[in-house]
Design a protein around this motif. Structure first.
Motif, PDB file in Angstrom:
ATOM      1  N   TYR A 193      14.871   3.135 -45.567  1.00  0.00           N
ATOM      2  CA  TYR A 193      15.240   2.513 -46.845  1.00  0.00           C
ATOM      3  C   TYR A 193      16.704   2.767 -47.189  1.00  0.00           C
ATOM      4  CZ  TYR A 193      15.483   6.853 -49.549  1.00  0.00           C
ATOM      5  OH  TYR A 193      15.861   8.072 -50.040  1.00  0.00           O
ATOM      6  N   CYS A 194      17.244   3.834 -46.624  1.00  0.00           N
ATOM      7  CA  CYS A 194      18.612   4.215 -46.986  1.00  0.00           C
ATOM      8  C   CYS A 194      19.466   4.335 -45.733  1.00  0.00           C
ATOM      9  CB  CYS A 194      18.556   5.543 -47.731  1.00  0.00           C
ATOM     10  SG  CYS A 194      20.041   5.965 -48.616  1.00  0.00           S
ATOM     11  N   ALA A 195      19.295   3.392 -44.812  1.00  0.00           N
ATOM     12  CA  ALA A 195      19.987   3.508 -43.525  1.00  0.00           C
ATOM     13  C   ALA A 195      21.357   2.850 -43.525  1.00  0.00           C
ATOM     14  CB  ALA A 195      19.121   2.908 -42.425  1.00  0.00           C
ATOM     15  N   GLY A 196      21.742   2.290 -44.649  1.00  0.00           N
ATOM     16  CA  GLY A 196      23.082   1.731 -44.733  1.00  0.00           C
ATOM     17  C   GLY A 196      23.236   0.373 -44.082  1.00  0.00           C
TER      18      GLY A 196
END
Lengths: 412, 131
Positions: free
Chosen positions: B98-101
């Motif tokens: 979800y927060c892998a950029g």
């Protein structure tokens, strides 16, 4: 005065009354800080191996044995502890050739690196209190996450150049998907965004600053916002997790917006990490490894990349040391599962029972930083705060995180 | 949101000072579970679904599922959008990347459906992690 290590504001104005080695009364804590102080007496851990209580020395020895036998250990956590303990952890990671990560969302790293590189201007919270006339809470809700932010720094206090404060001289703006408690307070300048709509909002603000009609949002309100930003003498943007998630991969756009604002007036950016010493961890990691997070210290030069991110490192490691955080409570299910694989021994150093200590093979209790253990930490704005232990640990053999890590290091 | 029993929603997580206070004291206490195991819906959506405050709902997606209590947010209108606190319960639904950029994040997609099951306990969450 005592300190509160309940969040990254590190409030230094806590008045604690101590009698016979116990805290009997505390003033100036917020609700979150109150929970933190009350935690001195709740759910404290005991040294354990495989769910059975053991002597502290036995738990430390077992942890040493696990780490010695590991070929690819992962050391994770680090954000709720002193810089001295973090430094001891980085030394241990070097000795073991381990991967070291914190548990914060990785999308906050891009902004933090740009701030540390000086690409995006920042300031201290004292500057905010003394000079800021416009505070923009973008995807952040300090009323819930950092409860005394507004009263100590960004809205209510009478600062050097802001004697008329919130009555006349300070305005706050919120940009958020939900009308948070902070947004309710700043209702005249609340801009509700659809999830993931922050890039379009940034483009719209750039447009109004250039005197153009924005493509999204209520045009009249966007123009009013542009006017407010232009009139601002000293503005500060406080990005929160909502904004950082929505703008991941688009931080160039945010940097461009901040640069544009600084062509017109003075605008700073101050990120709001949640844990009490995330900023200290990032700074130490950068000084000592060249990267702020997610680094393998296995032989040669420090390695940093997708494989060293916590999600990947959790799957490839063969032992885990969790300290200064509760990764199983904070991480997505898949990463939590990877950290608790059957053949991967998990060591947890924590003052409190947590999901991680419940799943751990070895639990080592520690003193609470800021209350039972002294040291230094960096506030969210990078200002160093030093503190002495307020009371002695309840048990004589309760060690600080730093002492536990030093003992492990010595034995290894 | 359609007026059907099951609804597809986007979940946005948030911080709640009351839950944070409770979690600092104990993540295993009823107080923490009561504050964390909730999903907050728009008032009109609650009415359309015929749900009352406290309705037990199964929140489910490709990642996992939890049973939580549905409540009215008091922050309408936000049709089709629901709020959950950032907690071990919402983390059961959170994709690993979800927060892998890679791309902007627009919430967690999930379905809500009424259930007779009890609210998921923290011990069950821990068991699922270790399964």
């Amino acid at each position: 005065m005592a300190i509160c290590t309940g969040c990254s504001l590190l409030c230094e104005d806590i008045e604690a009354t101590i009698k016979d080695g116990n805290i009997t009364a505390v003033k100036n804590l917020c609700r979150k800080g109150n929970g933190h102080y009350q935690a001195l007496k709740t759910d404290r851990t005991k040294p354990m191996i495989d769910g059975k209580e053991v002597a502290l020395d036995a738990a430390v020895s077992k942890a040493v044995e696990i780490l010695k036998n590991s070929k690819n250990p992962l050391l994770c956590g680090w954000s709720n502890m002193t810089m001295e303990a973090q430094a001891a952890g980085i030394l241990l990671a070097r000795k073991l050739g381990a991967t070291i990560c914190d548990t914060s969302p990785t999308c906050q790293e891009d902004l933090m690196e740009r701030i540390m590189d000086g690409k995006i201007p920042t300031c201290t919270l004292d500057d905010v209190r003394n000079f800021a006339d416009t505070s923009v809470f973008w995807g952040s809700d300090p009323s819930n996450s950092h409860p005394r932010h507004l009263s100590r720094f960004s809205y209510y206090p009478r600062g050097e150049k802001r004697q008329k404060s919130y009555e006349e001289e300070r305005i706050c703006v919120t940009v958020d998907v939900r009308k948070s408690a902070t947004a309710t307070l700043c209702s005249n300048y609340y801009f509700r965004q659809p999830p993931g709509g922050d890039a379009e909002f940034a483009e719209a603000v750039l447009a109004v600053l250039d005197g153009k009609i924005p493509k999204v949002g209520d045009k009249k309100r966007m123009i009013e916002l542009g006017t407010l930003l232009r009139k601002t003498e000293y503005g500060v943007i406080f990005p929160g997790p909502g904004m950082l998630l929505a703008l991941q991969g688009k931080m160039d756009l945010f940097e461009k917006l901040v640069a544009k604002l600084n062509e017109i007036t003075k605008f700073k950016v101050l990120p709001m990490p949640e844990h009490c010493n995330t900023r200290g961890y990032y700074q130490l990691m950068r000084e000592q490894t060249g990267f702020i997070n997610g680094v393998s210290l296995r032989g040669g030069a420090p390695a940093h990349g997708p494989e060293q991110r916590l999600a990947a490192a959790a799957k490839s490691c063969d032992a885990v040391l969790a300290v200064g955080s509760d990764p199983l409570a904070e991480l997505p299910l898949a990463t939590a599962r990877a950290l608790t694989r059957a053949n991967v021994p998990l060591i947890a150093i924590d003052p409190h029972r947590s999901l991680t200590t419940d799943a751990a093979k070895v639990v080592i209790p520690s003193a609470m930083s800021g209350l039972e253990a002294g040291g230094t930490a960096l506030r969210m704005d990078g200002v160093k705060i030093a503190f002495e232990p307020l009371i002695k640990p309840g048990k004589p053999d309760l060690l600080s995180d730093e002492q536990i890590l030093a003992r492990i290091m010595e034995a290894i | 949101m359609e007026s059907t029993v099951e609804s597809t929603v986007a979940i946005v997580t948030f911080r709640d000072i009351f839950q944070d206070e409770a979690g600092k004291k104990s993540k295993f206490a009823d107080e923490f579970r009561t504050l964390a195991a909730q999903v907050l819906l728009d008032k009109q959506d609650m009415a359309k679904l015929g749900w009352k405050d406290g309705q037990k709902v199964m929140v489910k997606n490709d990642v996992g599922s939890v049973v939580v209590a549905a409540r009215t947010s008091g922050d309408d209108p936000h049709p089709g959008l629901v709020w959950m606190t950032a907690s071990p319960w919402s983390n059961q639904l959170l994709a690993e990347d979800y927060c892998a950029g890679e791309k902007p994040w627009a919430g967690i997609t999930a379905t809500l459906s009424p259930t007779e099951e009890s609210v998921t306990q923290i011990s069950e969450i821990l068991q699922r992690m270790r399964a």
